[in-house]
Structure formats: structure tokens, C-alpha cells
Scaffold this motif. Structure first.
Motif, PDB file in Angstrom:
ATOM      1  N   HIS A  94      43.247  30.469  33.415  1.00  0.00           N
ATOM      2  CA  HIS A  94      41.988  30.817  34.078  1.00  0.00           C
ATOM      3  C   HIS A  94      40.835  29.997  33.507  1.00  0.00           C
ATOM      4  O   HIS A  94      39.860  29.735  34.198  1.00  0.00           O
ATOM      5  CB  HIS A  94      41.692  32.309  33.897  1.00  0.00           C
ATOM      6  CG  HIS A  94      42.544  33.181  34.766  1.00  0.00           C
ATOM      7  ND1 HIS A  94      42.195  34.469  35.089  1.00  0.00           N
ATOM      8  CD2 HIS A  94      43.728  32.953  35.376  1.00  0.00           C
ATOM      9  CE1 HIS A  94      43.126  35.002  35.870  1.00  0.00           C
ATOM     10  NE2 HIS A  94      44.069  34.101  36.047  1.00  0.00           N
ATOM     11  N   LYS A 107      34.712  32.272  39.976  1.00  0.00           N
ATOM     12  CA  LYS A 107      36.109  32.291  40.430  1.00  0.00           C
ATOM     13  C   LYS A 107      36.861  33.490  39.851  1.00  0.00           C
ATOM     14  O   LYS A 107      37.705  34.091  40.524  1.00  0.00           O
ATOM     15  CB  LYS A 107      36.794  30.971  40.055  1.00  0.00           C
ATOM     16  CG  LYS A 107      36.253  29.784  40.854  1.00  0.00           C
ATOM     17  CD  LYS A 107      37.129  28.565  40.757  1.00  0.00           C
ATOM     18  CE  LYS A 107      36.631  27.479  41.697  1.00  0.00           C
ATOM     19  NZ  LYS A 107      37.532  26.311  41.722  1.00  0.00           N
ATOM     20  N   ASN A 108      36.541  33.830  38.620  1.00  0.00           N
ATOM     21  CA  ASN A 108      37.148  35.030  38.031  1.00  0.00           C
ATOM     22  C   ASN A 108      36.712  36.285  38.790  1.00  0.00           C
ATOM     23  O   ASN A 108      37.524  37.187  39.044  1.00  0.00           O
ATOM     24  CB  ASN A 108      36.753  35.160  36.559  1.00  0.00           C
ATOM     25  CG  ASN A 108      37.472  34.155  35.676  1.00  0.00           C
ATOM     26  OD1 ASN A 108      38.450  33.541  36.080  1.00  0.00           O
ATOM     27  ND2 ASN A 108      36.982  33.985  34.463  1.00  0.00           N
ATOM     28  N   THR A 111      38.613  36.645  41.930  1.00  0.00           N
ATOM     29  CA  THR A 111      39.969  37.149  41.647  1.00  0.00           C
ATOM     30  C   THR A 111      39.930  38.645  41.361  1.00  0.00           C
ATOM     31  O   THR A 111      40.776  39.411  41.841  1.00  0.00           O
ATOM     32  CB  THR A 111      40.566  36.408  40.434  1.00  0.00           C
ATOM     33  OG1 THR A 111      40.652  35.009  40.733  1.00  0.00           O
ATOM     34  CG2 THR A 111      41.961  36.930  40.098  1.00  0.00           C
ATOM     35  N   SER A 115      41.696  41.734  43.355  1.00  0.00           N
ATOM     36  CA  SER A 115      42.579  42.666  42.648  1.00  0.00           C
ATOM     37  C   SER A 115      42.137  44.109  42.839  1.00  0.00           C
ATOM     38  O   SER A 115      42.970  45.012  42.992  1.00  0.00           O
ATOM     39  CB  SER A 115      42.609  42.334  41.151  1.00  0.00           C
ATOM     40  OG  SER A 115      43.179  41.061  40.932  1.00  0.00           O
TER      41      SER A 115
END
Length: 230
Positions: A94, A107-108, A111, A115
Motif C-alpha cells: 500500500h 487511495k487508502n 480502499t 471495504s
């Protein structure tokens, strides 16, 4: 009847194990994201959610032990899979995302947002399944956990635009961005338009009230005259 009971147990266990596996995976990802996050509000929320995620895992483990006749072995298997995740060093993968720190956080966050919605779907299914099978404890647990995931998803929904705007400032030259003055003028025009609309609405309301008052006054006056003639 014994066979029917076995099917019920197997299906509940299947869904709970899937949820536990996802929670264990998220523990690894969140820990990695926390290390990479420099924005204070985001970092704090990730830390809080990591605690929630670990709590979710423990709750699921307790339910699996109660629901499944082979719960201990099942949990051990999921734990083993989680350890393999750690060994694969998902965090460093990551870390190579994006050009700037903010783009990595963005971007995290994307994600994490994905999730959270996957988990919301998972716990919705578990709640309905447990309810249909008469397992009130599992249904309540799934409902409570789902609410935690929904709160986190709402936080991320607000955070993603903030991180995107910051990333634009850091990664794209000012000459290639929309002029800030244009944004300010647009905002000013919107504010002026809203203010004018409110003033117009208030003015119309006053006129309507005055007209109504005059009409009532004329009605009363007419009624008095009619009474006097009688």
C-alpha cells in the motif's frame, strides 16, 4: 431433525467465518494505513476504527464458538490465515500508492470506503439470516457491528473529497488548475442568489400577511354594519 440442525449450524458458521476473515484482513490494512496517514483527523478515526475492528473480531469469535460445534478449530484456522496476511507484508504494498503523501492517503481512503460497504453488506446478510433462523443474539451482534461500519463509511465519504482537493493542490501545477478566484466568484454568486431568494420570499410573505389582515378587517367591518342595520 439432526441433519436440519447441522445445516443451520453450517450456514450460520459459514457467514460468521467470512465476516471474521474480513475483519482480520482489515486489521492488517488499517494498521498499515495508520502508519502512512499524516492528516490528524483521519489518523485518529483510523485508530478508533482499528479498535472497533478488533472488538468485532472478538465478538465474532464468541458467536462462532456458540454457534459451531467445532468453533475453536474454525477460529484457529481463520487466525492462521490472518498470520499469513501479516507475513505477506500488505502494508508495504500500500505504501507505493500514489505520488504524494496525500494521494496515498486518498487511495487508502478509497480502499477503506469500499471495504466498509462490503462489510455493511456482509453484516446485513448475517442479521437477516440469523433472524430467519431464530438466532436473536447473532442478529443483534450483526446489527450493532453494521452500525459501526456505517458510521465509518460516512466519515470516509466526507474525507475523500477533502483529500482529493488537497492532492490536486500538491500534485497539479496551479497553471493547470481551475482558478481559485473563479471558485470564490461562483460561491459569492450562489450566496447572493440564495440571499435574494430569501428576501423575495420574506417580502412576498409580508405582502400576503398584510393582504390577509386587510381582508379580515373588511370582513369584520361589513359584518358590524350588517348587524347595525338589523
Amino acid at each position: 431433525m439432526a441433519n436440519d440442525s447441522g445445516i443451520r449450524e453450517a450456514k450460520l458458521t459459514q457467514y460468521l467465518v467470512e465476516a471474521l476473515g474480513k475483519e482480520k484482513e482489515l486489521e492488517v490494512a488499517l494498521a498499515a494505513h495508520i502508519e502512512m496517514t499524516t492528516r490528524s483527523p483521519h489518523k485518529k478515526r483510523l485508530k478508533d476504527h482499528l479498535k472497533e475492528t478488533k472488538s468485532h473480531s472478538k465478538q465474532l469469535e464468541r458467536r462462532i464458538k456458540k454457534v459451531s460445534s467445532d468453533g475453536v478449530a474454525t477460529i484457529a484456522k481463520v487466525a492462521s490465515q490472518a498470520n499469513r496476511l501479516l507475513a505477506q507484508a500488505k502494508g508495504p504494498l500500500h505504501a507505493v500508492r500514489g505520488n504524494s503523501e496525500t494521494e496515498k492517503m486518498l487511495k487508502n481512503a478509497k480502499t477503506e470506503y469500499f471495504s466498509e460497504h462490503e462489510e455493511i453488506a456482509t453484516y446485513t446478510a448475517i442479521e437477516v439470516l440469523a433472524d430467519q433462523l431464530g438466532d436473536k443474539e447473532t442478529a443483534k451482534m450483526a446489527r450493532d457491528i453494521r452500525r459501526d461500519e456505517e458510521r465509518m463509511a460516512k466519515f470516509l465519504e466526507k474525507e475523500i473529497p477533502i483529500l482529493t482537493r488537497q492532492m490536486v493542490k500538491e500534485d497539479i501545477p496551479a497553471s493547470e488548475r481551475k482558478p481559485a478566484t473563479a471558485n470564490r466568484k461562483s460561491s459569492a454568486r450562489k450566496t447572493t442568489a440564495k440571499s435574494s431568494a430569501k428576501k423575495t420570499a420574506k417580502s412576498a410573505a409580508k405582502k400576503t400577511n398584510k393582504a390577509t389582515a386587510k381582508a379580515k378587517s373588511r370582513t369584520k367591518s361589513t359584518a358590524k354594519k350588517a348587524a347595525g342595520k338589523k
